[in-house]
Write an enzyme that holds these catalytic residues in place. Structure first.
Site, PDB file in Angstrom:
ATOM      1  CG  PHE A 109      -0.399   0.653   2.444  1.00  0.00           C
ATOM      2  CD1 PHE A 109       0.387  -0.058   3.323  1.00  0.00           C
ATOM      3  CD2 PHE A 109      -0.666   1.989   2.714  1.00  0.00           C
ATOM      4  CE1 PHE A 109       0.915   0.557   4.459  1.00  0.00           C
ATOM      5  CE2 PHE A 109      -0.147   2.611   3.851  1.00  0.00           C
ATOM      6  CZ  PHE A 109       0.651   1.884   4.725  1.00  0.00           C
ATOM      7  CE  LYS A 110       5.079   1.528   4.724  1.00  0.00           C
ATOM      8  NZ  LYS A 110       4.623   0.136   5.016  1.00  0.00           N
ATOM      9  CG  ASP A 111       3.789   0.863  -4.646  1.00  0.00           C
ATOM     10  OD1 ASP A 111       4.939   1.282  -4.439  1.00  0.00           O
ATOM     11  OD2 ASP A 111       3.535  -0.309  -5.000  1.00  0.00           O
TER      12      ASP A 111
END
Ligand SMILES: *Cc1c(COP(=O)(O)O)cnc(C)c1O
Length: 467
Positions: A109-111
């Site tokens: 999810f960091k993208d």
């Protein structure tokens, strides 16, 4: 919209200037001077938008110093590498729906936030006519998301420290196969905390920091927190019907309290969120805090290496932004809480415990290695869906807070391919890698090896930093 510090000692700054800073000069974190709000009519209007369009609307409330057309161009570019839906929702049974946040280039999810951050930091630097050398430490997901978002940018270079031999083969390949000139992967002979201490030493040397244009893109970064707010709105819009003013609950696999803080912002903005369920792994300092009101960070030695490694934290760097709201935005009380922490090793909000749930809607739970394996297996048996270990922590804890008539959305924070060993252990399945991932795993790797030595790192940065 201006940003102030949780500790009260920063001149209000606009968005573009705030996002180039790490900590505020007084050691606090930047927060909006007043939280923007969204009414029901606006929410209904937003149902028709694509993800980048919605991001432009939501981020436009925070980044009032960026013209709309520029913001729209940046959100379009940020989410271009994703599938068309960007954030697909899928039900795993009648109780739970997963919010797919891991469709980006590094499968976590960091993208979602980093891809936008790459755009907006470059934009802010262009406006200022300056450059930035990002110095960071990673145990896996953050470093790869940052590098994939910042590779090839003209005004930015990345110096990313990682601990030798401590990352998965997949994580190593994701970072070390990048051959862009502005990406420097520094493999330190030490553990993650050694890497982080090196970063702290250099970033704490203000003369060096200024001379080398050092900056950070860690989980306290304002661009990341605000970009993550968008998908709470998106998921609510997809999970509710037109005209329905239904509350939904979100469960968030949590480490540094960054992701769930964005949900907390969304709730404060008026999005109908009933519960924000914090799911922790064995390193459950935050579960302890939300159950007891006492926050007691742990030492590195007390922090376990678990099978949901991206949640292995000893202290939660974004918690201060929640405390700021808890104490009614009274910076002096934030300062005294952190003084207690320094003096006594903990701070105590037991007197406010009932408000955690009633006012802020935050509840929590813990999931262990055995829970993770059992949950991955149960979901696989029931639906054929394979979930990653972090998402499994979320699913396990979410089940403890299901309420009739309230949709429960669990944030899928990574794809299982990133954690193939644990999937094999849970269900005995060897995951298939699509051809582009196989190519990445086989590509040549490029790193700079270094001792755990501050002077060596200084010299390397002096020789390679942009200026
Ligand atoms: C970073 C990360 C988390 C924790 O998110 P925070 O914002 O630090 O709370 C959870 N799951 C995965 C897969 C991550 O990469």
């Amino acid at each position: 919209m201006q940003y102030i510090s949780t500790r009260g000692g920063m001149q209000p700054l606009p968005y573009c200037e705030t996002l180039l800073e790490g900590l505020a000069p007084d050691g606090g974190l930047a927060v909006p001077e007043t939280m923007p709000t969204v009414d029901g009519e606006t929410l209904e209007r937003w149902r028709a938008l694509t993800y980048p369009q919605l991001a432009t609307e939501v981020l436009g409330l925070f980044a009032t110093d960026i013209p709309r057309a520029d913001l729209a161009r940046m959100t379009a570019a940020a989410y271009e590498p994703f599938p068309e839906a960007v954030v697909p929702l899928r039900a795993i049974d009648e109780d739970l729906t997963l919010v797919g946040l891991s469709e980006g280039p590094t499968l976590a999810f960091k993208d979602m936030a980093m891809q936008f951050l790459g755009q907006v930091v470059e934009y802010a630097l262009e406006r200022k006519g300056s450059v930035l050398n990002i110095l960071g430490a990673t145990s896996g997901d953050t470093g790869s998301a940052a590098e994939h978002a910042l590779r090839g940018k003209d005004r930015i270079s990345v110096f990313m420290l990682s601990p030798k031999g401590r990352m998965s083969a997949f994580q190593r390949a994701q970072m070390f196969s990048l051959d862009d000139e502005n990406i420097h992967n520094i493999v330190v002979d030490g553990v993650f905390d050694d890497c982080q201490n090196l970063v702290k030493k250099l970033a704490g040397d203000l003369d060096f920091k200024r001379a080398q244009n050092l900056g950070a893109v860690n989980s306290i970064n304002l661009a990341r927190i605000t970009a993550q707010v968008v998908y709470y709105f998106w998921a609510w819009l997809r999970a509710t019907d037109v005209g329905g003013w239904t509350e939904v609950s979100f469960t968030v696999p949590s480490g540094n309290f960054g992701n769930i803080l964005s949900g907390f912002f969304a709730k404060q903005m008026g999005l109908p969120i009933r519960r924000l369920v914090l799911a922790a792994n064995e390193n459950n300092v935050l579960d302890e805090f939300f159950r007891t009101g006492v926050y007691r960070p742990r030492s590195a030695a007390q922090t376990l290496a678990t099978s949901s490694p991206s949640m292995d934290i000893s202290k939660a760097s974004n918690l201060e932004r929640f405390i700021f709201e808890l104490v009614g935005r009274d910076a002096s009380r934030v300062v005294s809480a952190w003084k207690d922490l320094d003096d006594k090793g903990h701070f105590d909000f037991t007197a406010d415990l009932s408000r955690f749930i009633e006012e802020f809607g935050i509840v929590s739970g813990t999931s262990t290695h055995a829970d993770r394996l059992a949950t991955i297996e149960a979901v696989y048996d029931a639906s054929g869906d394979i979930i990653d270990p972090h998402t499994a922590d979320g699913v396990k804890v979410a089940r403890e807070y299901i309420e009739p008539g309230v949709p429960m959305l669990v944030l899928e924070t990574a794809k299982p391919q990133k954690f193939a060993e644990t999937i094999r252990e849970a269900i005995g399945v060897e995951l298939e890698y699509p051809s582009e991932l196989r190519a990445m795993l086989d590509a040549p790797q490029r790193t700079t090896e270094m001792a755990d030595d501050e002077h060596e790192l200084r010299a390397f940065i002096e020789a390679n930093a942009l200026r």
